[in-house]
Write an enzyme that holds these catalytic residues in place. Sequence first.
Site: not given
Length: 162
Positions: A125-126
């Site tokens: 989850p950047c």
Amino acid sequence: MNYSYIQTPIGSLLATRTEKGIASISFMTNGRPVPPQTGWRRSDGLFHDLREQLGSYFDGHLTSFDLPLDPAGTTFQRDVWTALLSIPYGATRSYSEIARAVGRPKAVRAVGAANGANPLPIVVPCHRVIGSNGSLTGFGGGMDVKKRLLELEAGSRTLWEE
């Protein structure tokens, strides 16, 4: 390399998979689309797990992915991506917080570069990484997609129902 297209509320994604696991996810309608390369094989059946989990995520039921992953990257990039996996669903962290988490508190720009090079957006989850002042910063799928992902995780379903 095996690949498949996956339709989502944020557009079509191109996913690749090695024998070890999911190697990449690319936005086909936002960001920098990556077409299938010569020698890749379309193997839709190999992506059933990813397709199912992404569907549950976009429906608001899945808060973390359980998939075999095989991203290519440097040791530092992999350290950053591992730190991204520790950001809870619905939470955000700043680049400086990630730099401290990987033991390199002065490497904020390098963390930003590693975050931008993340080959597995959404799953790793950047999109949960923001500026230290709380501002939304770049995202390979586009800022609108980043905003929508964060709103989904915050419990706002309105944008998904448009």
